[in-house]
Design a protein around this motif. Structure first.
Motif: not given
Length: 572
Positions: A260-265, A320-338
Motif C-alpha cells: 500500500e502507498f504510505t506517505a512518510p510523516a 521505497v519509503p512510500f511503500f513501507g520499505g526499509m533502506p536498500a543498497t547493492g548486496t554482495i551475496a546476491r550480486t555474486v549469485t547473479n
C-alpha cells in the motif's frame, strides 16, 4: 565552468542488441537470485525491528529500481545486513515513521552525491576503516539474533551494546531448547549444504556413474542452503509439533497483495533529529553498493559508473519509503549469485524483483509457518560470512597505526555506534597519513662538485610535500645556517600548501636579514604556481630562480668571483 550531468544507466546497453539467448541467461540468474533473496529479505526486516513484508517490498521495489537505473550490469539491490544495526536503532528511537523519513532523506543525499559526481570519493575511505566497521556490524548482527536463536522471552532488545548484553544475559536461563534445536539444525544445514554438494560432485567425477546423478548435483547446486534450511525448519516445527515462535505467531503472516502507498510523516523537527542517521544510511549505502560494484567488475571484467550507481541508490531509497520499505543498497551475496548463474545485464536483477512479487502474490500465506529460529540461523551465517575475520590475525604484520585504526573502528562500532566509529576511523586515518607524509618529507644534503670553494655554501635536495604537517623541514635549513649561499633543489617537492609557504617565507626573511642569498631550481608546476601567487619567488628575486643545477653553479661561481673582487678592492 559549465557543469554537465551524465545520466547513463547500464540498461541503455541493451539498445545495441539483446538476444534471446542472453534473456534466458538473465531469466535463470534472476530466478535463482530471487530464491536467495526471499529468506534474507524477511530476515533482515525482522532483525531490524520491522515486519517481514518491509524487507520483501524493499527487495521488490528497491531491487527493481536499482537494476533499472544501475551503473553496473549485474548489481542486485535490496535490504542489506549492514543496515540492521542502524535501522533497529532508528526504529527504537523514532518508530517506523521516523525510519521512513530517514530512508527518504538518505535517498535524497545519495542522489545528490551521484548528481555532484562524488562516487569516486568513497574509494578514499581507508581499508582499515572499512574492515573495522564491517566486522563490527557482523558482530552486532550476530548479537541481534541471539534472542530468536535461543528463543529468549524478551519483548524488546535494547539497541545499545551494554544494555543489550545485560538484557540477553538475564534472559538466557529462560531459553527455549526447542528453538535452539531448530536454529542449530538450520545453521548446520546452511554451512554444510554447499560443502556436501561440492564433496559429492568430486566423488562422482572420480567414479563411473550414470549421467543422471551429475545432472542432479548440478541442479541442487543452484539451490541456496538458506532455502533448504527454511524448509527443514518448517518441517521440524510442523512434524514434531515444536513450540517455536513463527512469522505467523509474531506478525500474523505476510499480506498477500501489492504494498500500500504510505506517505512518510514530515516535520522539520523530526528531520533535524534524523539528519545524522540519514547521513549514516547514505554513506553506508554508498560504500556498500560501490564496493559491491567493484567486486562485480573484477568478476565480469567490466567497469561500473559509480556516479550512476549512486543515482540508482538514491532513486530506490526515495521511492521505497512510500511503500513501507526499509533502506536498500547493492548486496554482495546476491550480486555474486547473479554473476555465477550467468547474468549478462540489469534484466536479471529486474527479474529477481518480479519473481519475488509473484511469490508474495501467490505464496504469502505459507510464510506464516517459517520459524524465527530458522531465520536467525540464516542471519548468523550471513554475519559470519560478512566478516573479514582473518584480518585480525594479520594485524601483527601491519604497522601499529593500521592495527590501532582497525581495532578502534571495530570496538567503537560494536560498543558505541557506527557513526562515531567511521568518524573516528577517518580522523585516525587522516592523522596517520599526515604523519607518514611528513616523515617522508626530508632535506637531503648534497654536494656541488663544480665549485672550487664550497665553504659557507650549503645545498639541499628537498623531497616530499611542504605542507602544514612538515613545516619543521625549514628548521633543518636554518640550523646550521649557510654563510655565503643556500641552494635548494625543489625537483623532489610535489606539493606546497599555504602553511608551507609561510614557513618558507620565515626562512627567507632570516637569510635576507643575514645578507645570504638563496638559489632555487627544479620547481614543479604546483609548487611554482603557489610560490608565484604568494609572491615568495618575487621576494626571493627572479634572478635567483633557475631551471638546472648547472645554471645555479654558474651563478655561484659568478657570486664567488664578485665576492673575491670586492674583497681585493677592500684590501687595496
Amino acid at each position: 565552468m559549465k557543469f554537465t550531468m551524465r545520466f547513463n544507466p547500464k540498461i541503455y546497453e541493451l539498445k545495441n542488441g539483446y538476444s534471446s539467448h542472453r534473456f534466458f541467461q538473465d531469466l535463470g540468474a534472476g530466478l535463482t537470485v530471487s530464491v536467495v533473496a526471499l529468506p534474507l529479505a524477511m530476515a533482515f526486516a525482522i532483525a531490524s525491528g520491522l515486519k517481514p513484508e518491509a524487507g520483501l517490498f524493499t527487495a521488490i521495489i528497491g531491487g527493481l529500481l536499482i537494476s533499472l537505473f544501475s551503473g553496473s550490469r549485474v548489481q542486485v539491490g535490496g535490504p542489506a545486513g549492514a543496515f540492521i544495526v542502524i535501522v533497529y536503532g532508528i526504529v527504537q528511537q523514532y518508530g517506523v515513521e521516523g525510519l521512513l523519513l530517514a530512508t527518504l532523506m538518505s535517498g535524497v543525499l545519495l542522489w545528490l552525491m551521484g548528481f555532484l559526481r562524488l562516487g569516486g570519493l568513497v574509494e578514499f575511505i581507508p581499508v582499515a576503516v572499512i574492515i573495522g566497521f564491517t566486522n563490527g556490524i557482523a558482530v552486532l548482527i550476530g548479537l541481534s539474533q541471539i534472542k530468536d536463536f535461543f528463543g529468549l522471552p524478551v519483548q524488546d532488545v535494547p539497541a545499545d551494546f551494554f544494555p543489550m548484553i545485560q538484557t540477553l544475559w538475564r534472559a538466557l536461563p529462560q531459553m527455549n531448547l526447542q528453538a535452539l534445536f531448530v536454529a542449530l539444525v538450520c545453521l548446520l544445514v546452511v554451512f554444510l549444504w554447499q560443502l556436501g554438494l561440492q564433496a559429492s560432485a568430486r566423488f562422482l567425477r572420480n567414479k563411473q556413474s550414470s549421467h543422471f546423478l551429475p545432472q542432479m548435483m548440478h541442479f541442487l547446486s543452484h539451490i541456496p542452503g538458506s532455502i533448504v534450511a527454511l524448509i527443514i525448519g518448517v518441517l521440524l516445527v510442523l512434524g514434531l509439533d515444536l513450540q517455536v515462535e513463527t512469522i505467523g505467531s509474531r506478525f500474523g503472516g505476510i499480506p498477500q497483495g501489492l504494498p500500500e502507498f504510505t506517505a512518510p510523516a514530515f516535520s522539520f523537527g523530526l528531520m533535524g533529529n534524523l539528519m545524522m542517521p540519514a547521513i549514516t544510511l547514505a554513506v553506508l549505502g554508498a560504500i556498500e553498493s560501490l564496493l559491491c560494484a567493484r567486486v562485480a567488475d573484477n568478476m565480469i571484467k567490466d567497469k561500473h559508473d559509480p556516479n550512476q550507481e549512486l543515482l540508482a541508490q538514491g532513486f530506490a531509497n526515495m521511492v521505497v519509503p512510500f511503500f513501507g520499505g526499509m533502506p536498500a543498497t547493492g548486496t554482495i551475496a546476491r550480486t555474486v549469485t547473479n554473476i555465477k548463474n550467468g547474468a549478462t545485464s540489469p534484466i536479471a536483477g529486474m527479474i529477481h524483483a518480479l519473481a519475488l512479487l509473484v511469490v508474495v502474490l501467490i505464496a504469502a500465506p505459507l510464510a506464516q509457518y517459517i520459524p524465527l529460529a530458522a531465520l536467525s540461523a540464516i542471519l548468523m551465517s550471513v554475519a559470519w560470512n560478512m566478516g573479514s575475520w582473518r584480518e585480525f590475525g594479520r594485524l601483527r604484520t601491519y604497522r601499529p597505526t593500521y592495527a590501532f585504526t582497525l581495532l578502534s573502528v571495530f570496538f567503537l562500532t560494536v560498543m558505541v555506534s557506527l557513526t562515531v566509529a567511521v568518524q573516528v576511523g577517518i580522523v585516525l586515518a587522516c592523522f596517520t597519513f599526515i604523519y607518514r607524509i611528513s616523515a617522508l618529507t626530508v632535506a637531503e644534503k648534497q654536494e656541488l662538485p663544480e665549485l672550487e670553494d664550497k665553504e659557507g655554501i650549503r645545498s639541499y635536495r628537498l623531497v616530499g610535500s611542504v605542507f602544514f604537517g612538515s613545516v619543521t623541514l625549514t628548521e633543518k635549513l636554518l640550523n646550521p645556517m649557510a654563510t655565503k649561499a643556500l641552494v635548494l633543489d625543489f625537483s623532489g617537492i610535489i606539493y606546497v600548501d599555504s602553511s608551507g609557504v609561510h614557513a618558507l617565507k620565515e626562512m627567507l626573511h632570516v637569510y635576507q636579514e643575514r645578507g645570504v642569498p638563496i638559489f632555487v631550481y627544479g620547481l614543479r608546476a604546483q609548487p611554482k604556481n603557489i610560490l608565484w601567487r604568494t609572491e615568495w619567488l618575487r621576494e626571493l628575486g627572479p634572478s635567483q630562480v633557475f631551471d638546472s643545477v648547472q645554471e645555479v653553479q654558474k651563478a655561484l661561481a659568478a657570486l664567488q668571483h664578485k665576492q673575491e673582487a670586492e674583497g681585493v678592492g677592500t684590501t687595496k
